[in-house]
Enzyme design. Structure first.
Site, mmCIF file in Angstrom:
data_model
loop_
_atom_site.group_PDB
_atom_site.id
_atom_site.type_symbol
_atom_site.label_atom_id
_atom_site.label_comp_id
_atom_site.label_asym_id
_atom_site.label_seq_id
_atom_site.Cartn_x
_atom_site.Cartn_y
_atom_site.Cartn_z
ATOM 1 N N ASP A 131 -2.377 -6.096 10.128
ATOM 2 C CA ASP A 131 -2.519 -6.952 8.952
ATOM 3 C C ASP A 131 -1.112 -7.137 8.413
ATOM 4 O O ASP A 131 -0.529 -6.215 7.835
ATOM 5 C CB ASP A 131 -3.428 -6.314 7.890
ATOM 6 N N ASP B 73 -7.467 -13.483 5.669
ATOM 7 C CA ASP B 73 -7.959 -12.658 4.551
ATOM 8 C C ASP B 73 -7.580 -13.365 3.254
ATOM 9 O O ASP B 73 -8.408 -14.055 2.649
ATOM 10 C CB ASP B 73 -7.345 -11.254 4.665
ATOM 11 N N HIS C 10 0.805 -1.228 0.000
ATOM 12 C CA HIS C 10 0.000 0.000 0.000
ATOM 13 C C HIS C 10 0.834 1.272 0.000
ATOM 14 O O HIS C 10 0.301 2.368 -0.075
ATOM 15 C CB HIS C 10 -0.957 0.013 1.206
ATOM 16 N N LYS D 54 -13.223 -3.274 9.225
ATOM 17 C CA LYS D 54 -11.920 -2.665 8.942
ATOM 18 C C LYS D 54 -12.108 -1.715 7.778
ATOM 19 O O LYS D 54 -12.406 -2.146 6.661
ATOM 20 C CB LYS D 54 -10.906 -3.759 8.584
ATOM 21 N N GLU E 107 -4.028 -10.240 11.309
ATOM 22 C CA GLU E 107 -4.556 -10.733 10.032
ATOM 23 C C GLU E 107 -3.411 -11.252 9.159
ATOM 24 O O GLU E 107 -2.339 -10.647 9.115
ATOM 25 C CB GLU E 107 -5.270 -9.554 9.353
HETATM 26 O O1 LIG Z 1 -5.143 -6.718 2.711
HETATM 27 C C1 LIG Z 1 -6.192 -6.150 3.035
HETATM 28 O O2 LIG Z 1 -6.795 -6.508 4.017
HETATM 29 C C2 LIG Z 1 -6.789 -5.070 2.163
HETATM 30 C C3 LIG Z 1 -7.548 -4.012 2.866
HETATM 31 O O3 LIG Z 1 -6.866 -3.436 3.927
HETATM 32 O O4 LIG Z 1 -5.884 -4.583 1.242
HETATM 33 P P1 LIG Z 1 -6.158 -4.853 -0.319
HETATM 34 O O5 LIG Z 1 -7.491 -4.271 -0.623
HETATM 35 O O6 LIG Z 1 -5.027 -4.167 -1.026
HETATM 36 O O7 LIG Z 1 -6.140 -6.335 -0.496
HETATM 37 MG MG LIG Z 2 -5.479 -8.202 4.472
#
Ligand SMILES: O=C(O)[C@@H](CO)OP(=O)(O)O
Ligand SMILES: [Mg+2]
Length: 403
Positions: free
Chosen positions: A232, A304, A146, A380, A277
């Site tokens: 995360d 996730d 990110h 989140k 996470e």
């Molecule tokens: O990894 C994550 O949990 C998400 C949101 O925070 O990121 P992304 O949307 O880039 O997968």
């Molecule tokens: Mg994640």
């Protein structure tokens, strides 16, 4: 009354400045719903497929829209979502794109709620929802996919677990975000923001732990209720399958799987983390189970990229004891019905659901309603930034009966 009479699709901008899909659904009685698809950067290998928006729109216009218009009822979410699956015909929405599918699915839900004259959370969750609110996990420092040249761990997430109201919780997270900026300034560390509005300074994870820990303590003293934090790790992005190690570039350290488990377990104990996470690779159920054995009684171990909101993958996790929590992202699986099924399966097996935004977002606030509708214990959705506050402010409005 909720018979769908029109579905319109267009490209709009997401928060990163990339194109994404927006859908409008109109019903016979004039009901209207509009929703935008979010988009991930650290996407899981097993997510439903996001197609380039122009292609996803063309494919949905050809295959899905004719099956919906004059045929399906927006108030019948299962029917809409079943049609989306049938129109697509694949396991992963690779034909019409999960971005078109989720935009239509969410827009239909909003059109259904509009006809009923009910708030979306009530249409989705029933008359008795709206009393309980999720604890918002707010991203205050981050890096990974990110932000460039920032922390290895993707997100440091504030969790105002003792907040007496959703309003207090949301403001506490924003306050921690503000104190982090002050602490960075005191240390002469310049910082921009990452995709989700978190500070993205060029510091290593150790320094980030110190700063977030201090910021949380300061705000906790100010507000007088318990605030903790979590992570995360997004470990699949760090994992190198050839060397079978997790690569912490800013610290110059590689950890094998056992070392990674030990490292995370130590962090949980040292910082009393409430939430972790994706601490391990998305293919390693066994390592997830091992870590859950060690610290699952004192923290949430959330999947996730591991579960991708998919009931088959969650079932595997439940069988193996991998994790005790699941992240819920409707666009990972393509429809609201599928996201609901994942939450219900999780709840049945004692897994906590965490309804989540993506790093690329729109002003769409459906996930705020989804969290309240399903009584999810966590959401989140960042701490600051317009596309993040769209969801947080919607939660405040729901609590104020103003949606
Ligand atoms: O990894 C994550 O949990 C998400 C949101 O925070 O990121 P992304 O949307 O880039 O997968
Ligand atoms: Mg994640």
């Amino acid at each position: 009354m909720t018979l769908i009479t029109d579905v319109r699709l267009r490209r709009i901008l997401d928060s990163r400045g990339n194109p994404t899909v927006e859908a409008d659904v109109v019903t016979e009685s004039g009901g209207f719903g509009r929703a935008g698809a979010p988009s991930g950067a650290s996407t899981g290998e097993y997510e439903a497929v996001e197609r380039p928006p122009a292609e996803a729109i063309a494919a949905a216009r050809e295959h899905a829209v004719p099956r919906l218009v004059g045929e399906a009822y927006a108030g019948n979410q299962r029917e809409v979502d079943t049609i989306l699956h049938a129109a697509d015909g694949t396991d992963d929405f690779s034909k019409i794109g999960a971005n078109s599918a989720v935009a239509i699915s969410m827009a239909a839900a909003k059109a259904g709620a509009d006809v009923l004259g009910a708030p979306l959370f009530q249409h989705l969750g029933g008359a008795f929802r709206g009393e309980n609110f999720p604890i918002p996990l707010g991203n205050v420092v981050g890096g990974g996919e990110h932000a460039a040249d920032a922390t290895d761990i993707q997100e440091f997430l504030v969790a105002p677990v003792g907040a007496p109201s959703i309003e207090d919780a949301v403001f506490a997270n924003a306050a921690v975000h503000g104190v982090v900026a002050e602490l960075l300034e005191e240390r002469d560390v310049p910082s921009g923001k990452g995709d989700e509005g978190a500070w993205a300074p060029s510091i290593d994870d150790e320094a980030a732990f110190e700063i977030v820990d201090e910021a949380v303590s300061q705000v906790e003293d100010d507000v007088g209720f318990e605030i903790r934090f979590g992570l995360d790790v997004a470990a699949a992005e760090m994992y190198d399958a050839d060397s079978e190690t997790y690569e912490y570039e800013s610290a110059g350290i590689n950890r094998d799987t056992d070392e990674q488990i030990e490292y995370i377990a130590d962090l949980v104990r040292e910082y009393d983390l409430v939430y972790v996470e994706d601490p391990l690779d998305e293919n390693d159920y066994e390592a997830f189970a091992d870590l859950t054995d060690r610290v699952g009684d004192r923290t949430l171990i959330c999947g996730d990229d591991l579960f991708v909101t998919n009931t088959d993958r969650l079932t595997e996790g439940i069988d193996q004891g991998a994790g005790n929590s699941i992240l819920i992202k409707p666009n990972q699986i393509g429809t609201l019905s599928d996201a609901f099924d994942a939450i219900e399966l999780a709840t049945e097996h004692g897994y906590d659901s965490v309804v989540s935004h993506r790093s690329g977002e729109t002003e769409d606030a459906t996930i705020a309603h989804l969290a309240v509708a399903t009584d999810a214990p966590f959401i989140k959705t960042g701490a600051v930034g317009g596309e993040r506050t769209a969801k947080l402010n919607e939660l405040i409005r729901i609590a104020d009966d103003a949606t």
